[in-house]
Design an enzyme around this catalytic site. Structure first.
Site, PDB file in Angstrom:
ATOM      1  N   LYS A  26       0.834  -1.202   0.000  1.00 36.93           N
ATOM      2  CA  LYS A  26       0.000   0.000   0.000  1.00 36.93           C
ATOM      3  C   LYS A  26       0.875   1.261   0.000  1.00 36.93           C
ATOM      4  O   LYS A  26       0.683   2.171  -0.808  1.00 36.93           O
ATOM      5  CB  LYS A  26      -0.907  -0.016   1.234  1.00 36.93           C
ATOM      6  CG  LYS A  26      -1.934   1.100   1.249  1.00 36.93           C
ATOM      7  CD  LYS A  26      -2.620   1.186   2.605  1.00 36.93           C
ATOM      8  CE  LYS A  26      -3.591   0.074   2.852  1.00 36.93           C
ATOM      9  NZ  LYS A  26      -4.924   0.350   2.306  1.00 36.93           N
ATOM     10  N   ARG A  96      -3.474   2.867   8.685  1.00 35.51           N
ATOM     11  CA  ARG A  96      -3.755   1.557   8.060  1.00 35.51           C
ATOM     12  C   ARG A  96      -2.489   0.746   7.948  1.00 35.51           C
ATOM     13  O   ARG A  96      -1.416   1.289   7.701  1.00 35.51           O
ATOM     14  CB  ARG A  96      -4.267   1.728   6.635  1.00 35.51           C
ATOM     15  CG  ARG A  96      -5.545   2.453   6.471  1.00 35.51           C
ATOM     16  CD  ARG A  96      -5.714   2.708   4.983  1.00 35.51           C
ATOM     17  NE  ARG A  96      -6.665   3.759   4.742  1.00 35.51           N
ATOM     18  CZ  ARG A  96      -7.820   3.582   4.129  1.00 35.51           C
ATOM     19  NH1 ARG A  96      -8.167   2.404   3.698  1.00 35.51           N
ATOM     20  NH2 ARG A  96      -8.627   4.591   3.935  1.00 35.51           N
ATOM     21  N   GLY A 105      -8.406  -7.687   3.737  1.00 36.98           N
ATOM     22  CA  GLY A 105      -9.284  -7.802   4.896  1.00 36.98           C
ATOM     23  C   GLY A 105      -8.624  -8.354   6.139  1.00 36.98           C
ATOM     24  O   GLY A 105      -9.252  -8.471   7.182  1.00 36.98           O
ATOM     25  N   MET A 107      -5.922  -7.152   7.753  1.00 35.21           N
ATOM     26  CA  MET A 107      -5.291  -6.225   8.671  1.00 35.21           C
ATOM     27  C   MET A 107      -6.273  -5.101   8.990  1.00 35.21           C
ATOM     28  O   MET A 107      -7.370  -5.057   8.482  1.00 35.21           O
ATOM     29  CB  MET A 107      -4.004  -5.689   8.044  1.00 35.21           C
ATOM     30  CG  MET A 107      -3.091  -6.792   7.567  1.00 35.21           C
ATOM     31  SD  MET A 107      -2.374  -7.766   8.904  1.00 35.21           S
ATOM     32  CE  MET A 107      -1.172  -6.615   9.494  1.00 35.21           C
ATOM     33  N   ARG A 346      -3.355  -1.250  -6.223  1.00 30.99           N
ATOM     34  CA  ARG A 346      -2.483  -2.429  -6.167  1.00 30.99           C
ATOM     35  C   ARG A 346      -2.845  -3.322  -7.348  1.00 30.99           C
ATOM     36  O   ARG A 346      -3.929  -3.178  -7.924  1.00 30.99           O
ATOM     37  CB  ARG A 346      -2.663  -3.177  -4.849  1.00 30.99           C
ATOM     38  CG  ARG A 346      -4.062  -3.675  -4.668  1.00 30.99           C
ATOM     39  CD  ARG A 346      -4.309  -4.273  -3.311  1.00 30.99           C
ATOM     40  NE  ARG A 346      -5.743  -4.515  -3.189  1.00 30.99           N
ATOM     41  CZ  ARG A 346      -6.355  -4.803  -2.064  1.00 30.99           C
ATOM     42  NH1 ARG A 346      -5.682  -4.894  -0.947  1.00 30.99           N
ATOM     43  NH2 ARG A 346      -7.647  -5.018  -2.043  1.00 30.99           N
ATOM     44  N   HIS A 468     -15.641  -8.999   1.058  1.00 29.20           N
ATOM     45  CA  HIS A 468     -14.627  -9.941   1.535  1.00 29.20           C
ATOM     46  C   HIS A 468     -14.818 -11.315   0.901  1.00 29.20           C
ATOM     47  O   HIS A 468     -13.877 -11.930   0.397  1.00 29.20           O
ATOM     48  CB  HIS A 468     -14.713 -10.023   3.060  1.00 29.20           C
ATOM     49  CG  HIS A 468     -13.763 -10.994   3.659  1.00 29.20           C
ATOM     50  ND1 HIS A 468     -14.110 -12.289   3.931  1.00 29.20           N
ATOM     51  CD2 HIS A 468     -12.462 -10.861   3.994  1.00 29.20           C
ATOM     52  CE1 HIS A 468     -13.061 -12.910   4.428  1.00 29.20           C
ATOM     53  NE2 HIS A 468     -12.053 -12.075   4.492  1.00 29.20           N
ATOM     54  N   SER A 792      16.355 -41.517 -13.528  1.00 30.31           N
ATOM     55  CA  SER A 792      15.111 -40.810 -13.234  1.00 30.31           C
ATOM     56  C   SER A 792      14.990 -40.760 -11.726  1.00 30.31           C
ATOM     57  O   SER A 792      15.048 -41.799 -11.062  1.00 30.31           O
ATOM     58  CB  SER A 792      13.932 -41.549 -13.859  1.00 30.31           C
ATOM     59  OG  SER A 792      12.745 -40.863 -13.532  1.00 30.31           O
ATOM     60  N   CYS A 859      10.526 -38.480 -11.747  1.00 34.81           N
ATOM     61  CA  CYS A 859       9.198 -39.062 -11.942  1.00 34.81           C
ATOM     62  C   CYS A 859       8.445 -39.248 -10.632  1.00 34.81           C
ATOM     63  O   CYS A 859       7.368 -39.809 -10.609  1.00 34.81           O
ATOM     64  CB  CYS A 859       9.285 -40.380 -12.703  1.00 34.81           C
ATOM     65  SG  CYS A 859      10.191 -41.651 -11.823  1.00 34.81           S
ATOM     66  N   TYR A 879      14.077 -33.544 -18.056  1.00 33.29           N
ATOM     67  CA  TYR A 879      12.608 -33.560 -18.082  1.00 33.29           C
ATOM     68  C   TYR A 879      12.036 -33.787 -16.690  1.00 33.29           C
ATOM     69  O   TYR A 879      12.718 -34.272 -15.779  1.00 33.29           O
ATOM     70  CB  TYR A 879      12.086 -34.642 -19.044  1.00 33.29           C
ATOM     71  CG  TYR A 879      12.334 -36.057 -18.587  1.00 33.29           C
ATOM     72  CD1 TYR A 879      11.448 -36.693 -17.721  1.00 33.29           C
ATOM     73  CD2 TYR A 879      13.456 -36.764 -19.022  1.00 33.29           C
ATOM     74  CE1 TYR A 879      11.670 -37.989 -17.287  1.00 33.29           C
ATOM     75  CE2 TYR A 879      13.687 -38.057 -18.597  1.00 33.29           C
ATOM     76  CZ  TYR A 879      12.797 -38.676 -17.719  1.00 33.29           C
ATOM     77  OH  TYR A 879      13.030 -39.944 -17.289  1.00 33.29           O
TER      78      TYR A 879
HETATM   79  C1  PEP Z   1       9.336 -42.713  -6.609  1.00 29.70           C
HETATM   80  O1  PEP Z   1       9.736 -43.404  -5.688  1.00 29.70           O
HETATM   81  O2  PEP Z   1       9.444 -41.486  -6.643  1.00 29.70           O
HETATM   82  C2  PEP Z   1       8.652 -43.343  -7.742  1.00 29.70           C
HETATM   83  C3  PEP Z   1       8.300 -42.637  -8.795  1.00 29.70           C
HETATM   84  O3  PEP Z   1       8.331 -44.631  -7.632  1.00 29.70           O
HETATM   85  P1  PEP Z   1       7.098 -45.204  -6.789  1.00 29.70           P
HETATM   86  O4  PEP Z   1       6.300 -44.036  -6.331  1.00 29.70           O
HETATM   87  O5  PEP Z   1       6.361 -46.083  -7.691  1.00 29.70           O
HETATM   88  O6  PEP Z   1       7.815 -45.891  -5.692  1.00 29.70           O
END
Ligand code: PEP
Ligand code: MG
Length: 942
Positions: A26, A96, A105, A107, A346, A468, A792, A859, A879
């Protein structure tokens, strides 16, 4: 000497918009507006750094700061020609809070400070308007009583004691509106308020304006650590150390008569993103009246009729602000006797729909670049576009059948259906036990924040688009219908009456937050426009404007991101969904999931129950064609995109029944004695199955399992190749901690690949790699990379094993850990950069040193979390792989990681990855719940 107070006004300012850390949002923007010559009442900002000093100094303002404030007060007196506490020409101020991040809302605000019996008389003499002066006085005493003297009710259903006094007075006089109270009535209200204060606190209301000022400032700093502010900060990851600044500003009055007024507006529509001036105002009112929803305000377009000149000036300011800030702004203004003043601006909060539309429109208007557009959309906001809409036929039938109860303001778009609850405590409790609830309130207040978060939707009887309820619901991504004035809500009886119909707590109601309709009963929902185009394929993309804007953002994201986005999928339909969402490959196909499919669990159990190698091979021979068919389906859908297939991972007992009844059924099916089955299940029992006979250990002890799986993969690859489908399978060995484990499995896989190629008379490329999911794997990544062609990161297991926290059992204590801030976030949801992340970094460095072209991915569930994706980008992974519905979020997160890491010029200011890492990431509600459920117990996904 360090500066703690910054002056603004009269066409100049000591601060600017880039000083939010010190001046709060503000204060920084007031300074900026004053600096560019907009009509801002003069004042000063006490820096947020003072907040910490205040707490250090036993919750008192340090002397040195008081001294600096006194000097600025003097400057304000000179700038305005008025004197604080003066008996002739008194200066009145507002006090304020204003933190670095906006906390709508949350503060407190005190207006008209400086009034007492003496200055009231002076002001009446000066203005000749006793009604106005007493109205201001009663508001001041009321706000001061609530905020500074602690008279605000603790219980959510209790009425504010001052409001109760006003209601009594109106009742005595037989009038309905506050506007019907005359000067004498208001004067009497002041006396009653003061008496109430004396009765509750034992003290007289402070007459000395300086005491009022110190009290107000200390209360505002003190509110930084009140319960609701703490709850809000937790929800939005705002660090306590930021503190709040305090703004002291010359009062301007919207309640000086019918040529005065006050309003709030957005420079564009915050719900839809349309380029229309969107706001509300009330004549003869003070700021709080608009936001609190006590009187229903008029739409801003109507101001053209009330005061053409002021409206034209507001329109000019609207454009100036958008050009200057290059964003949609949220403004507060006051008109005092026909003169316009800007009280705040803002960057406006907006729905995901609006965020995306505004970002895209501003790129075409050349106000911002594509990169800036991407930086402005939080990846999780995309979730709102993926949310359900009502089944239109069902909704039409409901309305035809007379179930339309009322229409309110379409404050938060989307469709929600749930059971009515009337307070936040119930909303939380019901949601906790799995009920869908609609939080139904006369109006909401900051105390309701947790209940709003727990609800599917929010329904209020009072308040406008900027009330609000509306603001907070939009920010949270909740469906909201606000200001539905036909509803009569009785908190005591827990009933809602509308059109002679009575609905009770627990009854179903449906909200269409896009149209504002409130419909009795439950209405099923169906996928959003984006899903209808991409997944259901029931809607033509040309007829789907929301989809088209979404697609543009996705295109830009793809232009700038360097991280590839893959998906975790083990069924062709999942893979197809992910591809529709833009997945570039499969990062994890959990083959064991396939064993639960039609006709497969039988041979799988047969294999596990086998006593001899021969019996096991017979069972595996039955599984082979079934697995091959699964892989063929996936290769077909993925059409040449990379596919990583993991060999069997979970402990074998997970495939067997544990109840006697089911074990008996299985025994009968297999022609075995029940005791045999029971004994086998018992023999597979492990104390720590997640650290037991699982992962590559299974394939090492039973090589025939890996061999069957490798054969299924390669035979499917050969068949695909023969059909002209490109394939390049990546076979991934799980839970490797020692390079020799990988060597064992790799040989087996390669031997099988060579055999299949020979048998089938085709050649295909394939790769063998591993998951890095136990600390030893990360620590010896250089050795492992001599064999693995790719890594991975299985961050679910890597988190489990690095923290020594069981994925299955963490639920019991991890939430408390997060509440106690031992971990800032659930480490199974957001990657623990300092622990798990360091192992990953080490594995990346060691792995790449040993094998320069090593392909690296993630993953674990973190592959769909924006903050974790950013970390993956920073450590140089190739990735991230996530569940199909999170692919768009991951694409955007990856782009933002690339842009913020550049460091690119964003909004005229270089933003580094470091900055981004510290920025609060707003949590969105429903999707978070879903993610929690996923992440809470990733093991159970199996
Ligand atoms: C993990 O362990 O991150 C994984 C992808 O394998 P899972 O969850 O199947 O053990
Ligand atoms: Mg794992």
């Amino acid at each position: 000497m360090k500066k703690y107070v910054y002056f603004f006004g009269a066409g100049a300012a000591e601060g600017n918009k880039d000083m939010k850390d010190i001046l709060g949002g503000k204060g920084a923007n007031l300074a900026e507006m004053a600096g560019i010559g907009l009509p801002v009442p003069p004042g000063f900002t006490v820096s947020a750094e003072v907040c910490a000093l205040f707490y250090k100094n036993k919750e008192r303002l340090p002397e040195a700061v008081r001294h600096e404030i006194e000097k600025s007060l003097g400057r304000l007196e000179r700038a305005t020609g008025q004197v604080f506490g003066d008996a002739k020409n008194p200066l009145l101020v507002s006090v304020r809070s204003g933190a670095r991040a906006s906390m709508p809302g949350m503060m407190d605000t005190i207006l008209n400070l400086g009034l007492n019996e003496k200055t009231v008389a002076a002001l009446i003499a000066k203005t000749g308007n006793a009604r106005f002066v007493y109205d201001s006085y009663r508001r001041f005493v009321q706000m001061y009583g609530d905020v500074v003297l602690g008279l605000k009710p603790a219980n959510k259903d209790d009425i504010d004691p001052f409001e109760a006094i006003i209601e009594d007075k109106k009742h005595e006089l037989g009038v309905k509106s506050d506007l019907d109270l005359a000067a004498g009535d208001l004067k009497e209200l002041v006396s009653r308020f003061k008496a109430a204060i004396k009765e509750k606190t034992g003290y007289n209301f402070p007459e000395d304006p300086r005491r009022q000022l110190w009290g107000a400032m200390e209360a505002v700093f003190g509110a930084w650590k009140n319960d609701r502010a703490i709850a809000y900060r937790k929800m939005y990851d705002i660090p306590e150390s930021w503190g709040t600044a305090v703004n002291v500003q010359l009062m301007v009055f919207g309640n000086m008569g019918n040529d005065s007024g006050t309003g709030v507006a957005f420079t564009r529509d915050a719900a839809t993103g349309e380029k229309t001036f969107y706001g509300e105002y009330l004549m003869n009112a003070q700021g709080e009246d608009v936001v609190a929803g006590i009187r229903t305000p008029l739409p801003i377009a109507h101001l053209k009729k009330d005061n053409k000149k002021v409206y034209a000036e507001l329109e000019r300011i609207r454009h100036t602000l958008e050009e200057h800030f290059r964003d949609m702004m949220d403004i507060e203004f006051t008109i005092q006797q026909g003169k316009l003043y800007m009280l705040q601006c803002r960057v406006g909060k907006r729905t995901a729909f609006a965020a995306i539309k505004i970002a895209v429109d501003m790129v075409s208007e050349k106000l911002i670049s594509e990169k800036e557009a991407l930086a402005r959309i939080e990846p999780d906001q995309l979730n709102q576009l993926l949310r359900p809409v009502f089944d239109q036929a069902e909704k039409d039938a409901a309305i035809k059948g007379g179930r339309l109860l009322a229409k309110g303001l379409n404050a938060g778009p989307g469709a929600a259906t749930g059971r009515i609850v009337f307070n936040s405590v119930d909303a939380e409790a019901w949601a906790e036990r799995g009920e869908k609830v609609i939080l139904t309130r006369i109006e909401t207040s900051p105390e309701d924040i947790r209940g709003m978060n727990a609800a599917e939707g929010i329904l209020t009887a009072r308040g406008g688009m900027t009330s609000h309820a509306a603001l907070v619901a939009r920010q949270m991504g909740r469906v909201c219908v606000a200001g539905c004035s036909e509803l009569v809500i009785d908190y005591g009886q827990h009933v809602l009456t509308v059109k002679n119909r009575t609905l009770r707590q627990g009854d179903w109601v449906s909200l269409d937050g896009t149209t504002g309709q409130v419909i009795e009963g439950k209405i099923n929902t169906k996928p959003s426009e984006v899903l209808q185009v991409l997944i259901e394929k029931t809607l033509d993309r040309a007829k789907a404007p929301v989809y088209l804007t979404f697609a543009k953002i996705m295109d830009w994201a793809d232009k700038f991101r360097t991280l590839k986005i893959r998906t975790n999928a083990d069924q062709p339909d999942q893979a197809a969904n992910a591809v529709a969402f833009g997945a570039e490959g499969i990062g994890l196909c959990r083959t064991e999931h396939m064993f639960f499919g039609q006709g497969k669990i039988g041979p799988m159990r047969e294999m596990i129950l086998a006593d001899t190698l021969e019996q096991r091979k017979t069972a595996l021979a039955k599984l082979l064609p079934l697995q091959r068919q699964d892989f063929a389906g996936i290769f077909e859908v993925m059409a040449g995109r990379p596919v990583t297939i993991r060999t069997i991972d979970p402990p074998l007992h997970e495939f067997l029944p544990h109840e006697e009844k089911e074990q008996r059924e299985l025994a009968a099916e297999m022609g075995l004695a029940y005791e045999n089955v029971r004994e086998r299940v018992e023999s597979l029992h492990e104390f720590n199955p997640m650290l037991g006979f699982r992962g590559c250990r299974l394939g090492i002890i039973y090589p025939e399992i890996t061999e069957m799986q490798a054969r299924a993969i390669f035979e499917a690859a050969a068949a695909a190749k023969k059909k002209g489908i490109e394939v390049e399978p990546e076979v991934m060995i799980p839970l490797v901690g020692h390079v020799k484990e990988l060597v064992d499995q790799e040989r087996l896989v390669r031997r099988t690949a060579e055999a299949v190629m020979k048998e089938q008379g085709v050649t295909f490329k394939y790769h063998v790699g591993t998951m890095i999911e136990v600390p030893r794997g990360a620590i010896t990544a250089d050795e492992i990379a001599t064999v693995a062609e790719f890594f991975s990161f299985g961050t679910n297991d890597l988190t489990q094993t690095t923290l020594g926290v069981s994925r299955d059992d963490a639920g019991r204590f991890l939430r408390s850990y997060v509440e106690k801030e031992i971990y800032a976030k659930d480490p199974f949801e957001v990657l623990d950069r300092d622990g798990v992340g360091q192992l990953m970094r080490m594995a990346v460095e060691k792995g790449r040193r040993a094998r320069p072209g090593l392909k690296l991915g993630i993953c674990g569930e973190h592959g769909g979390d924006p903050s974790s994706i950013q970390f993956c980008h920073l450590i140089g992974l190739n990735y991230a792989s996530c569940s199909p519905f999170r692919v768009p979020i991951a694409r955007l997160a990856a782009a933002r990681a690339a842009l913020l890491n550049a460091p690119a010029k964003l909004g005229g200011k270089a933003v580094s990855a470091r900055v981004e890492a510290k920025r609060p990431v707003k949590k969105s509600g429903a999707p978070k719940k879903a993610r929690r459920a996923e992440a809470k117990n990733p093991a159970r996904k199996r």
